[in-house]
Design a protein around this motif. Structure first.
Motif, PDB file in Angstrom:
ATOM      1  N   SER A  71       0.794  -1.167   0.079  1.00  0.00           N
ATOM      2  CA  SER A  71      -0.046   0.055   0.116  1.00  0.00           C
ATOM      3  C   SER A  71       0.760   1.010   0.062  1.00  0.00           C
ATOM      4  O   SER A  71       2.026   1.060   0.229  1.00  0.00           O
ATOM      5  CB  SER A  71      -0.938  -0.124   1.282  1.00  0.00           C
ATOM      6  N   GLY A  72       0.319   2.323  -0.398  1.00  0.00           N
ATOM      7  CA  GLY A  72       0.883   3.732  -0.267  1.00  0.00           C
ATOM      8  C   GLY A  72       0.007   4.847  -0.236  1.00  0.00           C
ATOM      9  O   GLY A  72      -1.178   4.721  -0.917  1.00  0.00           O
ATOM     10  N   ILE A  73       0.743   5.928  -0.605  1.00  0.00           N
ATOM     11  CA  ILE A  73      -0.139   7.109  -0.801  1.00  0.00           C
ATOM     12  C   ILE A  73       0.454   7.881  -1.859  1.00  0.00           C
ATOM     13  O   ILE A  73       1.698   7.613  -2.365  1.00  0.00           O
ATOM     14  CB  ILE A  73      -0.133   8.121   0.321  1.00  0.00           C
ATOM     15  N   SER A  74      -0.534   8.341  -2.809  1.00  0.00           N
ATOM     16  CA  SER A  74      -0.017   8.956  -3.970  1.00  0.00           C
ATOM     17  C   SER A  74      -0.450  10.381  -4.112  1.00  0.00           C
ATOM     18  O   SER A  74      -1.693  10.704  -3.755  1.00  0.00           O
ATOM     19  CB  SER A  74      -0.678   8.337  -5.267  1.00  0.00           C
ATOM     20  N   ILE A  84       4.442   3.572  -5.019  1.00  0.00           N
ATOM     21  CA  ILE A  84       4.849   2.214  -4.362  1.00  0.00           C
ATOM     22  C   ILE A  84       6.241   2.314  -3.464  1.00  0.00           C
ATOM     23  O   ILE A  84       6.660   1.654  -2.920  1.00  0.00           O
ATOM     24  CB  ILE A  84       5.234   1.431  -5.306  1.00  0.00           C
ATOM     25  N   TYR A  85       6.661   3.893  -3.526  1.00  0.00           N
ATOM     26  CA  TYR A  85       7.935   4.102  -2.938  1.00  0.00           C
ATOM     27  C   TYR A  85       7.692   4.712  -1.376  1.00  0.00           C
ATOM     28  O   TYR A  85       8.328   5.261  -0.765  1.00  0.00           O
ATOM     29  CB  TYR A  85       8.879   4.926  -3.879  1.00  0.00           C
ATOM     30  N   SER A  86       6.208   4.479  -0.984  1.00  0.00           N
ATOM     31  CA  SER A  86       5.949   5.449   0.222  1.00  0.00           C
ATOM     32  C   SER A  86       6.886   4.786   1.334  1.00  0.00           C
ATOM     33  O   SER A  86       6.851   5.642   2.122  1.00  0.00           O
ATOM     34  CB  SER A  86       4.408   5.005   0.406  1.00  0.00           C
ATOM     35  N   ALA A  87       7.095   3.656   1.361  1.00  0.00           N
ATOM     36  CA  ALA A  87       7.799   3.170   2.812  1.00  0.00           C
ATOM     37  C   ALA A  87       9.134   3.648   2.782  1.00  0.00           C
ATOM     38  O   ALA A  87       9.709   3.810   3.786  1.00  0.00           O
ATOM     39  CB  ALA A  87       7.651   1.735   2.659  1.00  0.00           C
ATOM     40  N   ASP A  98       9.964  10.192   9.343  1.00  0.00           N
ATOM     41  CA  ASP A  98      11.039  10.593   8.423  1.00  0.00           C
ATOM     42  C   ASP A  98       9.928  10.781   6.964  1.00  0.00           C
ATOM     43  O   ASP A  98      10.130  11.871   6.394  1.00  0.00           O
ATOM     44  CB  ASP A  98      11.978   9.583   7.957  1.00  0.00           C
ATOM     45  N   ASN A  99       9.442   9.776   6.668  1.00  0.00           N
ATOM     46  CA  ASN A  99       8.603   9.707   5.558  1.00  0.00           C
ATOM     47  C   ASN A  99       7.523  11.014   5.419  1.00  0.00           C
ATOM     48  O   ASN A  99       7.361  11.641   4.547  1.00  0.00           O
ATOM     49  CB  ASN A  99       8.032   8.711   5.226  1.00  0.00           C
ATOM     50  N   LEU A 100       6.817  11.135   6.531  1.00  0.00           N
ATOM     51  CA  LEU A 100       5.848  12.179   6.721  1.00  0.00           C
ATOM     52  C   LEU A 100       6.586  13.411   6.640  1.00  0.00           C
ATOM     53  O   LEU A 100       5.900  14.421   5.969  1.00  0.00           O
ATOM     54  CB  LEU A 100       5.096  12.015   8.137  1.00  0.00           C
ATOM     55  N   ASN A 101       7.493  13.808   7.446  1.00  0.00           N
ATOM     56  CA  ASN A 101       8.175  15.103   7.367  1.00  0.00           C
ATOM     57  C   ASN A 101       8.663  15.309   5.987  1.00  0.00           C
ATOM     58  O   ASN A 101       8.524  16.487   5.127  1.00  0.00           O
ATOM     59  CB  ASN A 101       9.330  15.052   8.348  1.00  0.00           C
ATOM     60  N   LYS A 102       9.297  14.121   5.016  1.00  0.00           N
ATOM     61  CA  LYS A 102       9.826  14.571   3.762  1.00  0.00           C
ATOM     62  C   LYS A 102       8.608  15.002   2.857  1.00  0.00           C
ATOM     63  O   LYS A 102       8.597  15.786   1.926  1.00  0.00           O
ATOM     64  CB  LYS A 102      10.358  13.291   3.266  1.00  0.00           C
ATOM     65  N   LEU A 103       7.268  14.424   3.071  1.00  0.00           N
ATOM     66  CA  LEU A 103       5.992  14.703   2.274  1.00  0.00           C
ATOM     67  C   LEU A 103       5.827  15.909   2.646  1.00  0.00           C
ATOM     68  O   LEU A 103       5.360  16.763   1.673  1.00  0.00           O
ATOM     69  CB  LEU A 103       5.048  13.652   2.464  1.00  0.00           C
ATOM     70  N   VAL A 104       5.758  16.640   3.793  1.00  0.00           N
ATOM     71  CA  VAL A 104       5.590  17.716   4.116  1.00  0.00           C
ATOM     72  C   VAL A 104       6.356  18.851   3.457  1.00  0.00           C
ATOM     73  O   VAL A 104       5.800  19.807   2.805  1.00  0.00           O
ATOM     74  CB  VAL A 104       5.517  18.183   5.695  1.00  0.00           C
ATOM     75  N   GLY A 150      -3.055   9.353  15.952  1.00  0.00           N
ATOM     76  CA  GLY A 150      -3.787   8.053  15.540  1.00  0.00           C
ATOM     77  C   GLY A 150      -3.384   7.304  14.342  1.00  0.00           C
ATOM     78  O   GLY A 150      -2.509   7.970  13.435  1.00  0.00           O
ATOM     79  N   GLY A 151      -3.654   6.207  14.033  1.00  0.00           N
ATOM     80  CA  GLY A 151      -3.386   5.469  12.899  1.00  0.00           C
ATOM     81  C   GLY A 151      -1.903   5.292  12.814  1.00  0.00           C
ATOM     82  O   GLY A 151      -1.327   5.193  14.003  1.00  0.00           O
ATOM     83  N   PHE A 152      -1.330   5.284  11.483  1.00  0.00           N
ATOM     84  CA  PHE A 152       0.189   5.068  11.418  1.00  0.00           C
ATOM     85  C   PHE A 152       0.736   5.705  10.022  1.00  0.00           C
ATOM     86  O   PHE A 152      -0.139   6.404   9.320  1.00  0.00           O
ATOM     87  CB  PHE A 152       0.470   3.571  11.485  1.00  0.00           C
ATOM     88  N   GLY A 153       1.828   5.805   9.762  1.00  0.00           N
ATOM     89  CA  GLY A 153       2.349   6.208   8.414  1.00  0.00           C
ATOM     90  C   GLY A 153       1.975   7.704   8.271  1.00  0.00           C
ATOM     91  O   GLY A 153       2.277   8.404   9.010  1.00  0.00           O
ATOM     92  N   TYR A 154       1.234   7.938   7.185  1.00  0.00           N
ATOM     93  CA  TYR A 154       1.116   9.179   6.873  1.00  0.00           C
ATOM     94  C   TYR A 154      -0.305   9.838   7.295  1.00  0.00           C
ATOM     95  O   TYR A 154      -0.798  10.963   6.725  1.00  0.00           O
ATOM     96  CB  TYR A 154       0.868   9.491   5.339  1.00  0.00           C
ATOM     97  N   ASP A 155      -0.816   8.879   8.055  1.00  0.00           N
ATOM     98  CA  ASP A 155      -2.215   9.181   8.661  1.00  0.00           C
ATOM     99  C   ASP A 155      -2.487  10.791   9.331  1.00  0.00           C
ATOM    100  O   ASP A 155      -3.295  11.413   8.850  1.00  0.00           O
ATOM    101  CB  ASP A 155      -2.788   8.065   9.587  1.00  0.00           C
ATOM    102  N   PRO A 156      -1.600  11.267   9.871  1.00  0.00           N
ATOM    103  CA  PRO A 156      -1.604  12.568  10.560  1.00  0.00           C
ATOM    104  C   PRO A 156      -1.723  13.675   9.559  1.00  0.00           C
ATOM    105  O   PRO A 156      -2.148  14.862  10.030  1.00  0.00           O
ATOM    106  CB  PRO A 156      -0.532  12.883  11.603  1.00  0.00           C
TER     107      PRO A 156
END
Ligand SMILES: O=c1nc[nH]c2c1ncn2[C@H]1C[C@H](O)[C@@H](COP(=O)(O)OP(=O)(O)OP(=O)(O)O)O1
Ligand SMILES: [Mg+2]
Length: 200
Positions: A71-74, A84-87, A98-104, A150-156
């Protein structure tokens, strides 16, 4: 009936166990030591099948039923990256933070405070009856000011369509109803019911 999960992601294990509560769910790491499974497919479906097949083969148990999730976010403003490189958006071994901050940062680098985005989940099942892959999607938007834990990954930083709070803020029961994973698992459970019927 036992369901072996071909994932090391604790957030996924929690959500899949809750949604597949009529099965005895066990994480593959509790049964076999495979290390990191190389996900070199070029789609979510390809990677899900790689993970399910790898664990099924390693178990060497003709009764095993293995279920995986890729799974992943687009993000529309990033030409549907990270996908597919979300992780590993922030590099090999990157944490969810780290991933969330990079997306921000990527949103800010474009001068954006938000963008339409969607999650994809591909769920594969491998067992002696056959190999199956189903999908689910959840549409919404990402924002540059993460809220909630709550949740995990990019949820916030993800606000589902029809809501004004992030998945980090919303009650987990809502995500269980609307997420890409719950939609894909809804289809996967039809396959699992067919397998269960065929075995009794
Ligand atoms: O509901 C979700 N809420 C927030 N983020 C999510 C969700 N679903 C996937 N994601 C993100 C997390 C990870 O950065 C990537 C999954 O990558 P993905 O390779 O499928 O999973 P993973 O490497 O964490 O564990 P594994 O491969 O063992 O299943 O997308
Ligand atoms: Mg992975």
């Amino acid at each position: 009936m036992q369901l072996v999960l071909a994932t090391s992601n604790k957030g996924k294990i929690r959500e899949i166990a809750q949604l597949c509560d009529s099965f005895e769910v066990v994480a593959f790491n509790d049964l076999v030591d495979l290390g990191e499974i190389v996900e070199d497919g070029d789609t979510f479906a390809a990677n899900a099948m790689i993970k399910a097949r790898t664990v099924y083969d390693a178990l060497n148990d003709p009764d095993a039923i293995v279920l995986s999730d890729d799974s992943g976010i687009s993000v529309e403003a990033l030409d549907n990256a990270p996908g597919i490189y979300s992780a590993r958006y922030a590099g090999k071994g990157a944490t969810d933070k780290d991933n969330l901050n990079k997306l921000v940062e990527a949103l800010k680098a474009k001068g954006l405070t938000e963008s339409p985005a969607f999650y994809t989940a591909a769920i594969s099942i491998v067992c002696r009856e056959g190999e199956y892959t189903v999908h689910g999607w959840m549409h919404g938007k990402v924002i540059d000011t993460p809220r909630g834990d709550g949740g995990f990954g990019y949820d916030p930083m993800f606000i589902p369509q029809g809501y004004d709070q992030t998945l980090g803020e919303l009650d987990g029961e809502i995500k269980k109803r609307i997420s890409h994973r719950s939609k894909a698992l809804g289809l996967a459970k039809v396959v699992l019911a067919t397998i269960r019927k065929a075995r009794h």
